[in-house]
Design a protein around this motif. Sequence first.
Motif, PDB file in Angstrom:
ATOM      1  N   LEU A  72       0.826  -1.221   0.000  1.00  0.00           N
ATOM      2  CA  LEU A  72       0.000   0.000   0.000  1.00  0.00           C
ATOM      3  C   LEU A  72       0.858   1.267   0.000  1.00  0.00           C
ATOM      4  O   LEU A  72       0.367   2.357   0.284  1.00  0.00           O
ATOM      5  N   ASN A  73       2.146   1.119  -0.300  1.00  0.00           N
ATOM      6  CA  ASN A  73       3.072   2.250  -0.241  1.00  0.00           C
ATOM      7  C   ASN A  73       2.623   3.448  -1.067  1.00  0.00           C
ATOM      8  O   ASN A  73       2.959   4.589  -0.754  1.00  0.00           O
ATOM      9  N   GLY A  74       1.889   3.185  -2.139  1.00  0.00           N
ATOM     10  CA  GLY A  74       1.431   4.277  -2.992  1.00  0.00           C
ATOM     11  C   GLY A  74       0.499   5.247  -2.295  1.00  0.00           C
ATOM     12  O   GLY A  74       0.284   6.364  -2.771  1.00  0.00           O
ATOM     13  N   LEU A  75      -0.051   4.823  -1.156  1.00  0.00           N
ATOM     14  CA  LEU A  75      -0.973   5.693  -0.409  1.00  0.00           C
ATOM     15  C   LEU A  75      -0.270   6.467   0.707  1.00  0.00           C
ATOM     16  O   LEU A  75      -0.886   7.297   1.365  1.00  0.00           O
ATOM     17  N   ALA A  76       1.020   6.193   0.912  1.00  0.00           N
ATOM     18  CA  ALA A  76       1.758   6.832   2.006  1.00  0.00           C
ATOM     19  C   ALA A  76       1.797   8.340   1.820  1.00  0.00           C
ATOM     20  O   ALA A  76       2.075   8.852   0.734  1.00  0.00           O
ATOM     21  N   GLY A  77       1.497   9.043   2.906  1.00  0.00           N
ATOM     22  CA  GLY A  77       1.597  10.495   2.889  1.00  0.00           C
ATOM     23  C   GLY A  77       0.448  11.216   2.228  1.00  0.00           C
ATOM     24  O   GLY A  77       0.446  12.458   2.178  1.00  0.00           O
ATOM     25  N   GLN A  78      -0.542  10.497   1.711  1.00  0.00           N
ATOM     26  CA  GLN A  78      -1.679  11.162   1.068  1.00  0.00           C
ATOM     27  C   GLN A  78      -2.653  11.649   2.145  1.00  0.00           C
ATOM     28  O   GLN A  78      -3.133  10.867   2.964  1.00  0.00           O
ATOM     29  N   PRO A  79      -2.964  12.944   2.133  1.00  0.00           N
ATOM     30  CA  PRO A  79      -3.727  13.519   3.249  1.00  0.00           C
ATOM     31  C   PRO A  79      -5.173  13.054   3.356  1.00  0.00           C
ATOM     32  O   PRO A  79      -5.787  13.211   4.416  1.00  0.00           O
ATOM     33  N   ASP A  80      -5.720  12.489   2.287  1.00  0.00           N
ATOM     34  CA  ASP A  80      -7.132  12.091   2.340  1.00  0.00           C
ATOM     35  C   ASP A  80      -7.331  10.663   2.813  1.00  0.00           C
ATOM     36  O   ASP A  80      -8.456  10.199   2.963  1.00  0.00           O
ATOM     37  N   VAL A  81      -6.236   9.946   3.095  1.00  0.00           N
ATOM     38  CA  VAL A  81      -6.332   8.528   3.451  1.00  0.00           C
ATOM     39  C   VAL A  81      -6.664   8.355   4.930  1.00  0.00           C
ATOM     40  O   VAL A  81      -6.089   9.018   5.789  1.00  0.00           O
ATOM     41  N   VAL A  82      -7.587   7.453   5.206  1.00  0.00           N
ATOM     42  CA  VAL A  82      -7.872   7.037   6.582  1.00  0.00           C
ATOM     43  C   VAL A  82      -7.923   5.519   6.587  1.00  0.00           C
ATOM     44  O   VAL A  82      -8.509   4.903   5.693  1.00  0.00           O
ATOM     45  N   VAL A  83      -7.270   4.912   7.561  1.00  0.00           N
ATOM     46  CA  VAL A  83      -7.234   3.456   7.679  1.00  0.00           C
ATOM     47  C   VAL A  83      -8.281   3.027   8.697  1.00  0.00           C
ATOM     48  O   VAL A  83      -8.300   3.521   9.819  1.00  0.00           O
TER      49      VAL A  83
END
Length: 210
Positions: free
Chosen positions: A18-29
Amino acid sequence: MNTYRDRTEAGQALADRLNGLAGQPDVVVLGLVRGGVPVARVVAQRLGAPLDVLVVRKLGMPWAPEVAYGALGPDGVQVLNEMIAGGLSEHDRAEVRRREQAELDRRESRYRAGRPPLDLHGRTAVIVDDGLATGATARAAVQVARHLGAGRVVVAVPVGSEQAYQMLAAEADQVVCPQTPPDFGAVGAYYDDFHEVSDDEVAQALTATA
């Protein structure tokens, strides 16, 4: 068959994909309660994303609880498959909903513990569980996340059945599942340590990433 040492190692395997989502401000896990939360904690830490819980309760047929005709989520969200639900009487539907709503309310109260309501509007929701057997809970979670306004829904699980994977691929925007063994059995067979996750463990994971 490859096994994971525990849910922490499983979370590390997911985070690598899932590294492509690292640092993206809209992501919530979002960890699915309860077993998905320790996995999600590792993913959230590696991605630098906030961790929250998504409490979902399947609405199961009274005589076959594993067959879901719908699901309940936070803020009164209800998702129904009317083709299946139509075969139930109003009394049966009300009883199932009452029971599952009570457990959802208990878990929401326990896990949110003063946290603000879950807001997914415009967010990329990464839904994490410790495995997919039938996929019914994850499918319900995807539907609930969309009802809560998620702009994009990603399902991430360390292992799952091919059938469940294909079903989720048709529901979510992306499914990340490193292992889909052809002879899939129980999720626990793919872990050396697959202890039952307690309420306290969920609360501690949320506190650690707050």
